[in-house]
Write an enzyme that holds these catalytic residues in place. Structure first.
Site, PDB file in Angstrom:
ATOM      1  N   HIS A  97       0.818  -1.111   0.084  1.00  0.00           N
ATOM      2  CA  HIS A  97       0.106  -0.147  -0.132  1.00  0.00           C
ATOM      3  C   HIS A  97       0.875   1.411  -0.045  1.00  0.00           C
ATOM      4  O   HIS A  97       1.883   1.157   0.695  1.00  0.00           O
ATOM      5  CB  HIS A  97      -0.850  -0.070   1.327  1.00  0.00           C
ATOM      6  CG  HIS A  97      -1.940   1.078   1.212  1.00  0.00           C
ATOM      7  ND1 HIS A  97      -1.823   2.346   1.128  1.00  0.00           N
ATOM      8  CD2 HIS A  97      -3.199   0.829   0.759  1.00  0.00           C
ATOM      9  CE1 HIS A  97      -2.920   3.100   0.978  1.00  0.00           C
ATOM     10  NE2 HIS A  97      -3.934   2.311   0.749  1.00  0.00           N
ATOM     11  N   GLU A 168      -4.350   1.692  -7.231  1.00  0.00           N
ATOM     12  CA  GLU A 168      -4.711   2.728  -6.676  1.00  0.00           C
ATOM     13  C   GLU A 168      -3.717   4.094  -6.986  1.00  0.00           C
ATOM     14  O   GLU A 168      -2.760   4.144  -6.442  1.00  0.00           O
ATOM     15  CB  GLU A 168      -4.381   2.436  -4.981  1.00  0.00           C
ATOM     16  CG  GLU A 168      -5.054   1.353  -4.387  1.00  0.00           C
ATOM     17  CD  GLU A 168      -5.538   1.770  -2.776  1.00  0.00           C
ATOM     18  OE1 GLU A 168      -6.763   1.689  -2.576  1.00  0.00           O
ATOM     19  OE2 GLU A 168      -4.598   1.773  -2.118  1.00  0.00           O
TER      20      GLU A 168
END
Ligand code: 13P
Length: 262
Positions: A97, A168
């Protein structure tokens, strides 16, 4: 692009939004209620490590963690290994992430080690990739390809079937203005590109088993656009997943979504 999967996957990334055990339990309970009503959707709750053992797998609901150690065992104070997570019922972990890359300094090499550590004990890995700046010149394709290849270095075809890729775009995370969110049209371009890279790496049979998700300010108001026109098999939801009301609406919108053939 029609999803090959019978069910869409919505991953809740609670980040650091849930403040106490009581809050975590209450949110979990409301997710259990919705999970029992789902027919075309399944969810993963990616919760902080301390709450993991309060979550129990249910129909349409899986337990996830937001990170995992690249180390298997040894003198690594503060680390949490893939095997530990699996032993308390976790089935999914997020790796790479952008917030871990920024906050903890995770490098591509460490991300690749995390991916291998988690896949090696049978966990599903939600691998995040995405460009930092909004770009219209195709440079985001280059960034995403580089990140994917680096994070999947050494991941065999046999293990790759347990991958989930979350696209993302970093600039679209925690956006407070609707215009700052990516569009389904550019997500579609990226989703097709990611699938091509996976196809080149692992071949058709394996690549077709890998879900591609979109993440970045997903909300009840925009989820259907991404699912119907963005060519993705689900979403990775941050802020809105910490609100029982918003997350329930996202799941209901997902149930009602369809995917177009393109
Ligand atoms: P937001 O949905 O809060 O933008 O977060 C996206 C994200 O980073 C999910 O992992």
């Amino acid at each position: 692009m029609k999803s090959l999967f019978a069910k869409k996957l919505i991953v809740a990334n609670w980040k650091l939004y849930i403040k106490t055990q009581a809050e975590a339990k209450a949110l979990y309970k409301s997710c259990v209620v919705v999970a029992s009503q789902l027919k075309r959707t399944e969810m993963v709750l990616a919760v902080p490590f301390v709450f993991v053992s309060h979550m129990v797998k249910r129909k349409n609901m899986h337990v996830g963690a937001q990170d995992v150690s690249w180390a298997v065992e040894g003198a690594y104070t503060g680390e949490v290994s893939a095997r530990m997570l699996a032993s308390v019922g976790v089935t999914h972990v997020i790796a790479g992430h952008s917030e871990r890359r920024d906050l903890a300094g995770d490098t591509d090499e460490q991300v690749a080690q995390k991916v291998k550590a988690a896949l090696g004990v049978g966990l599903w890995v939600i691998l995040c990739v995405g460009e930092r700046e909004r770009a219209t010149d195709g440079s985001s394709l280059v960034v995403v390809k580089r990140e994917l290849l680096a994070s999947l270095k050494g991941v065999s075809r046999m293990l790759a079937g347990h991958l989930i890729i979350a696209y993302e775009p970093i600039w679209a995370i925690s956006a407070h203005h609707p215009k700052s969110v990516d569009t389904p049209e550019s997500t579609l371009e990226m989703a097709i590109y990611i699938r091509k890279i996976l196809h080149d790496l692992y071949g058709k049979a394996t690549a077709s088993r890998i879900r591609v998700l979109y993440g970045g300010s997903v909300a009840p108001e925009n989820i259907r656009g991404f699912l119907e026109r963005g060519g993705v098999d689900g979403a990775l939801v941050g802020h809105a997943s910490a609100s029982a009301g918003k997350f329930t609406r996202i799941l209901h919108e997902t149930e009602m979504s369809y995917s177009q053939d393109v």
